[in-house]
Every structure is written in structure tokens, then in C-alpha cells.
Motif scaffolding. Structure first.
Motif, PDB file in Angstrom:
ATOM      1  N   THR A  67       0.826  -1.216   0.000  1.00 34.24           N
ATOM      2  CA  THR A  67       0.000   0.000   0.000  1.00 34.24           C
ATOM      3  C   THR A  67       0.856   1.260   0.000  1.00 34.24           C
ATOM      4  O   THR A  67       0.654   2.142  -0.836  1.00 34.24           O
ATOM      5  CB  THR A  67      -0.950   0.004   1.214  1.00 34.24           C
ATOM      6  OG1 THR A  67      -1.718  -1.183   1.199  1.00 34.24           O
ATOM      7  CG2 THR A  67      -1.880   1.205   1.162  1.00 34.24           C
ATOM      8  N   PRO A 129      -6.732   7.812   2.911  1.00 31.78           N
ATOM      9  CA  PRO A 129      -7.075   6.391   2.745  1.00 31.78           C
ATOM     10  C   PRO A 129      -5.857   5.475   2.653  1.00 31.78           C
ATOM     11  O   PRO A 129      -5.905   4.340   3.137  1.00 31.78           O
ATOM     12  CB  PRO A 129      -7.885   6.370   1.442  1.00 31.78           C
ATOM     13  CG  PRO A 129      -7.607   7.660   0.764  1.00 31.78           C
ATOM     14  CD  PRO A 129      -7.275   8.647   1.818  1.00 31.78           C
ATOM     15  N   HIS A 132      -4.689   4.924   6.154  1.00 30.89           N
ATOM     16  CA  HIS A 132      -5.715   4.160   6.860  1.00 30.89           C
ATOM     17  C   HIS A 132      -5.549   2.667   6.569  1.00 30.89           C
ATOM     18  O   HIS A 132      -5.508   1.844   7.497  1.00 30.89           O
ATOM     19  CB  HIS A 132      -7.103   4.648   6.417  1.00 30.89           C
ATOM     20  CG  HIS A 132      -8.227   3.945   7.103  1.00 30.89           C
ATOM     21  ND1 HIS A 132      -9.498   3.931   6.594  1.00 30.89           N
ATOM     22  CD2 HIS A 132      -8.271   3.220   8.253  1.00 30.89           C
ATOM     23  CE1 HIS A 132     -10.285   3.244   7.400  1.00 30.89           C
ATOM     24  NE2 HIS A 132      -9.564   2.797   8.417  1.00 30.89           N
ATOM     25  N   ILE A 133      -5.436   2.321   5.295  1.00 32.12           N
ATOM     26  CA  ILE A 133      -5.268   0.914   4.921  1.00 32.12           C
ATOM     27  C   ILE A 133      -3.966   0.363   5.485  1.00 32.12           C
ATOM     28  O   ILE A 133      -3.918  -0.750   6.036  1.00 32.12           O
ATOM     29  CB  ILE A 133      -5.293   0.751   3.383  1.00 32.12           C
ATOM     30  CG1 ILE A 133      -6.648   1.183   2.812  1.00 32.12           C
ATOM     31  CG2 ILE A 133      -4.977  -0.691   2.997  1.00 32.12           C
ATOM     32  CD1 ILE A 133      -7.832   0.415   3.330  1.00 32.12           C
ATOM     33  N   MET A 154      -9.459  -2.693   1.419  1.00 30.99           N
ATOM     34  CA  MET A 154     -10.264  -1.652   0.768  1.00 30.99           C
ATOM     35  C   MET A 154     -11.672  -2.158   0.443  1.00 30.99           C
ATOM     36  O   MET A 154     -12.665  -1.459   0.666  1.00 30.99           O
ATOM     37  CB  MET A 154      -9.564  -1.158  -0.495  1.00 30.99           C
ATOM     38  CG  MET A 154      -8.391  -0.247  -0.233  1.00 30.99           C
ATOM     39  SD  MET A 154      -7.696   0.460  -1.748  1.00 30.99           S
ATOM     40  CE  MET A 154      -6.619  -0.861  -2.263  1.00 30.99           C
ATOM     41  N   TRP A 158     -14.957  -0.659   2.269  1.00 28.51           N
ATOM     42  CA  TRP A 158     -15.951  -0.041   1.380  1.00 28.51           C
ATOM     43  C   TRP A 158     -17.321  -0.700   1.558  1.00 28.51           C
ATOM     44  O   TRP A 158     -18.354  -0.019   1.622  1.00 28.51           O
ATOM     45  CB  TRP A 158     -15.504  -0.159  -0.066  1.00 28.51           C
ATOM     46  CG  TRP A 158     -16.472   0.486  -1.034  1.00 28.51           C
ATOM     47  CD1 TRP A 158     -17.564  -0.089  -1.615  1.00 28.51           C
ATOM     48  CD2 TRP A 158     -16.448   1.845  -1.493  1.00 28.51           C
ATOM     49  NE1 TRP A 158     -18.210   0.811  -2.419  1.00 28.51           N
ATOM     50  CE2 TRP A 158     -17.547   2.006  -2.368  1.00 28.51           C
ATOM     51  CE3 TRP A 158     -15.600   2.921  -1.263  1.00 28.51           C
ATOM     52  CZ2 TRP A 158     -17.824   3.209  -3.008  1.00 28.51           C
ATOM     53  CZ3 TRP A 158     -15.870   4.125  -1.897  1.00 28.51           C
ATOM     54  CH2 TRP A 158     -16.965   4.259  -2.753  1.00 28.51           C
ATOM     55  N   LEU A 163     -17.327   5.225   1.160  1.00 26.92           N
ATOM     56  CA  LEU A 163     -16.236   6.190   1.012  1.00 26.92           C
ATOM     57  C   LEU A 163     -15.830   6.776   2.364  1.00 26.92           C
ATOM     58  O   LEU A 163     -14.638   6.992   2.630  1.00 26.92           O
ATOM     59  CB  LEU A 163     -16.659   7.317   0.060  1.00 26.92           C
ATOM     60  CG  LEU A 163     -15.578   8.331  -0.308  1.00 26.92           C
ATOM     61  CD1 LEU A 163     -14.438   7.654  -1.078  1.00 26.92           C
ATOM     62  CD2 LEU A 163     -16.173   9.459  -1.136  1.00 26.92           C
ATOM     63  N   LEU A 166     -13.267   4.604   4.112  1.00 28.93           N
ATOM     64  CA  LEU A 166     -11.889   4.722   3.617  1.00 28.93           C
ATOM     65  C   LEU A 166     -11.235   6.001   4.130  1.00 28.93           C
ATOM     66  O   LEU A 166     -10.024   6.036   4.366  1.00 28.93           O
ATOM     67  CB  LEU A 166     -11.872   4.698   2.088  1.00 28.93           C
ATOM     68  CG  LEU A 166     -12.228   3.365   1.422  1.00 28.93           C
ATOM     69  CD1 LEU A 166     -12.262   3.520  -0.094  1.00 28.93           C
ATOM     70  CD2 LEU A 166     -11.243   2.271   1.817  1.00 28.93           C
ATOM     71  N   TYR A 167     -12.043   7.051   4.312  1.00 28.16           N
ATOM     72  CA  TYR A 167     -11.513   8.338   4.765  1.00 28.16           C
ATOM     73  C   TYR A 167     -11.647   8.526   6.285  1.00 28.16           C
ATOM     74  O   TYR A 167     -11.612   9.649   6.769  1.00 28.16           O
ATOM     75  CB  TYR A 167     -12.200   9.482   4.025  1.00 28.16           C
ATOM     76  CG  TYR A 167     -11.546   9.774   2.684  1.00 28.16           C
ATOM     77  CD1 TYR A 167     -10.444  10.611   2.597  1.00 28.16           C
ATOM     78  CD2 TYR A 167     -12.016   9.179   1.522  1.00 28.16           C
ATOM     79  CE1 TYR A 167      -9.834  10.865   1.379  1.00 28.16           C
ATOM     80  CE2 TYR A 167     -11.413   9.421   0.296  1.00 28.16           C
ATOM     81  CZ  TYR A 167     -10.316  10.269   0.233  1.00 28.16           C
ATOM     82  OH  TYR A 167      -9.703  10.506  -0.978  1.00 28.16           O
ATOM     83  N   LYS A 168     -11.766   7.459   7.010  1.00 28.43           N
ATOM     84  CA  LYS A 168     -11.839   7.543   8.475  1.00 28.43           C
ATOM     85  C   LYS A 168     -10.566   8.213   9.001  1.00 28.43           C
ATOM     86  O   LYS A 168      -9.469   7.892   8.574  1.00 28.43           O
ATOM     87  CB  LYS A 168     -11.979   6.146   9.078  1.00 28.43           C
ATOM     88  CG  LYS A 168     -12.213   6.138  10.589  1.00 28.43           C
ATOM     89  CD  LYS A 168     -12.508   4.732  11.072  1.00 28.43           C
ATOM     90  CE  LYS A 168     -12.666   4.681  12.580  1.00 28.43           C
ATOM     91  NZ  LYS A 168     -13.803   5.472  13.056  1.00 28.43           N
ATOM     92  N   GLN A 170      -9.935  11.441   8.629  1.00 25.02           N
ATOM     93  CA  GLN A 170      -9.489  12.475   7.693  1.00 25.02           C
ATOM     94  C   GLN A 170      -9.350  13.851   8.338  1.00 25.02           C
ATOM     95  O   GLN A 170      -8.500  14.645   7.924  1.00 25.02           O
ATOM     96  CB  GLN A 170     -10.447  12.547   6.492  1.00 25.02           C
ATOM     97  CG  GLN A 170      -9.950  13.401   5.340  1.00 25.02           C
ATOM     98  CD  GLN A 170      -8.710  12.829   4.651  1.00 25.02           C
ATOM     99  OE1 GLN A 170      -8.304  11.698   4.903  1.00 25.02           O
ATOM    100  NE2 GLN A 170      -8.106  13.606   3.766  1.00 25.02           N
ATOM    101  N   GLN A 237      -7.814   5.861  12.964  1.00 19.56           N
ATOM    102  CA  GLN A 237      -7.771   4.939  11.833  1.00 19.56           C
ATOM    103  C   GLN A 237      -7.666   3.475  12.246  1.00 19.56           C
ATOM    104  O   GLN A 237      -7.757   2.595  11.389  1.00 19.56           O
ATOM    105  CB  GLN A 237      -6.620   5.319  10.902  1.00 19.56           C
ATOM    106  CG  GLN A 237      -6.874   6.634  10.171  1.00 19.56           C
ATOM    107  CD  GLN A 237      -5.755   7.034   9.234  1.00 19.56           C
ATOM    108  OE1 GLN A 237      -4.605   6.682   9.438  1.00 19.56           O
ATOM    109  NE2 GLN A 237      -6.095   7.791   8.213  1.00 19.56           N
TER     110      GLN A 237
END
Length: 299
Positions: A67, A129, A132-133, A154, A158, A163, A166-168, A170, A237
Motif C-alpha cells: 500500500t 485512505p 488508513h489501509i 479496501m 468499502w 467512502l 476509507l476516509y476515516k 481524515q 484509523q
């Protein structure tokens, strides 16, 4: 402002990002484990690193590397692309105002701060994202992993939250990226400008060793500016998505309040030692990778 200049900026930034990941990833996983584990889990960096080595093997230090190799390469590419674009904008303004030297390229601190903050904010669109991943993969159980790699992560995130999942984190990412990269690029560019002015040389004539040194100093400027925000980002995250899945924090501010209440100011320093050890190597590699790639691209 030519498309070829932007393409070179993005390509050179990718080179810097790849070097950053390869050099810094082992330190980063230790940092994230220390930031996100329950208080008292580790007595220090060496115990954390030793536990990873003993229980998961040496390859565990590169867990989640795919990633960042793809994502951080893109992130650093965006950082430098946005930075160099803003530098060209300010150079054009300086020439019209007859300041910034004969070529207008000597930017003042305010211009560098704005350029750096712009780079960080642009970067956050991808870095949120991506990190996060990466953090989910770095902190999951080795024996019973929830995700079978970045793409599986992902897909599952998702499916669960879309969305927004994924943007946790942010909000904390933006707290980090804007001020952090303003400090980062301000420190680096001021040092580069200072050497060019003192020696009467061009940017490409600065020794690679000096580029590494200035990158290392810039890295410390970054981390001393934003480390508490990075801790909060990591906590958000790795948090559950719902109370049923172990959610601890209802918002970024709730996370801040709970860290202070449960751990005090010391909670914002967890994982700082491996970060400070990693920083000069990773950031020195980033800048020398970018500068050397730019020299090669410019012939």
C-alpha cells in the motif's frame, strides 16, 4: 507553466516516495504499534520491535508495504507536484514585483509556508485512505488477520462504510498535513536557498550529502510540529467503525479528550522515539531521491 514541468515534478516525487517507504517502513510499523496499543503494552521501542521480530518474523516489519509503495509514491509525487507548482506561481509574482532575486526564485518564508501547506492539503486526499489501509494492516493480528492484503482491506471497508470508511480519520489527517508540510518544506527550502545564496551556486550544484542533511532537518521540523495530530490520526484509523465493532471514539475531538483523560499529555508522545530515529533516514532519502531524479530528468 508547462505540462512537462509538472510531469517531471510528479515523476521525481514518486522516486522520493519509494525511497522513503523502503527506508522508513520498519520504523513506521513500530511507531504505529506503540501509538495504538493499550497503555502499558510496551515499555519502549526495543521491546515493541523485539516482540514483532520474535512473534511475527523479520518480514513483519514490511507488513502493509504494498500500500505505501503504491500510495506513498503517489502521495509524495502529489506533495512535490503541488509544492513546485506553487513555487512557480510565487516566482512569477516575484518577477512582476521585482523581488526574489534576478530569477524571482528566492521565496520568502510566508510564500514557502503557503506552498508547503498547499502541498500537504493536496496530499491528504490520497494520504488519508492510503495510511488508513496501511495502519489497519500493520496492527491486525498475525494469527487471525481480518484483511488478506490492501485490496481486500479496501473492499471490506468499502462494503461496511463506503467512502467515509476509507476516509476515516481524515479530520486528523488534515490537522497533520497542512501545518506539518508547511514546516517541512519551509525548513528544507530555506536551507537550500541559504546555501545557494552563500555559495553563489545553482540548486543542482548542491551536494547530495547536503540534500540528505537538509531533508533530515526538515523531517524533524515536520514531526515536532505535528506528532500529537499523528497520534490522534492513528487512533482514529484503528478504531472500530461502530460500537458493535469496538468503536472507542465518536469523533476526532472525542479522541483528543479521551487520550488526555486516560493518559495525559504523555499519550501524545507514544511512539515518538522510533519516529525520531526513522525521520532523518526516511526524509533524507525522500529529498535526495527527488533532487537526483530531477537532475536526471533535466539532463
Amino acid at each position: 507553466m508547462s505540462k512537462s514541468s509538472t510531469a517531471k515534478d510528479l515523476t521525481a516525487g514518486t522516486a522520493g516516495g519509494i525511497l522513503q517507504v523502503l527506508v522508513g517502513q520498519p520504523f513506521d510499523i513500530v511507531k504505529v504499534r506503540m501509538q495504538t496499543a493499550p497503555a502499558g503494552t510496551y515499555t519502549g521501542m526495543l521491546q515493541c520491535a523485539g516482540g514483532i521480530l520474535k512473534n511475527e518474523g523479520p518480514l513483519a516489519f514490511y507488513k502493509g508495504t504494498l500500500t505505501p509503495l503504491l500510495g506513498v509514491g503517489a502521495c509524495v509525487s502529489i506533495q512535490f507536484g503541488a509544492l513546485e507548482y506553487m513555487k512557480r506561481v510565487f516566482t512569477t509574482q516575484n518577477l512582476k514585483a521585482r523581488k526574489g532575486g534576478l530569477d524571482g526564485k528566492t521565496l520568502d518564508p510566508f510564500q514557502l509556508l503557503v506552498a508547503g501547506a498547499s502541498a500537504g492539503i493536496a496530499n491528504s486526499v490520497v494520504s488519508g485512505p492510503v495510511e488508513h489501509i496501511r495502519i489497519r494492516l500493520q496492527t491486525q493480528s498475525a494469527k487471525n488477520p481480518l484483511y488478506n492484503g490492501p485490496f481486500d482491506a479496501m473492499k471490506k471497508i468499502w462494503a461496511e462504510k463506503g467512502l467515509s470508511g476509507l476516509y476515516k480519520g481524515q479530520v486528523a489527517t488534515l490537522w497533520r498535513e497542512g501545518p506539518g508540510y508547511a514546516s517541512y518544506f519551509l525548513a528544507y527550502e530555506l536551507l537550500m536557498q541559504r546555501e545557494m545564496a552563500a555559495k553563489g551556486i545553482r540548486r543542482e550544484q548542491i551536494a547530495a550529502s547536503h540534500t540528505i542533511l537538509y531533508g533530515a532537518i526538515a523531517g524533524y521540523a515536520l514531526w515536532f510540529t505535528i506528532y500529537p495530530a499523528d497520534v490522534i490520526k492513528s487512533r482514529m484509523q484503528t478504531d472500530g467503525f461502530t460500537p458493535a465493532t469496538g468503536q472507542k471514539y465518536s469523533s476526532t475531538l472525542d479522541c483528543v479528550r479521551k487520550v488526555i483523560a486516560n493518559e495525559g499529555i504523555a499519550g501524545f508522545r507514544r511512539g515518538l522515539v522510533p519516529t525520531l530515529i526513522r525521520s532523518p533516514f526516511a526524509n533524507g532519502a525522500t529529498f535526495v531521491g527527488f533532487e537526483m531524479a530531477m537532475r536526471a530528468l533535466n539532463g
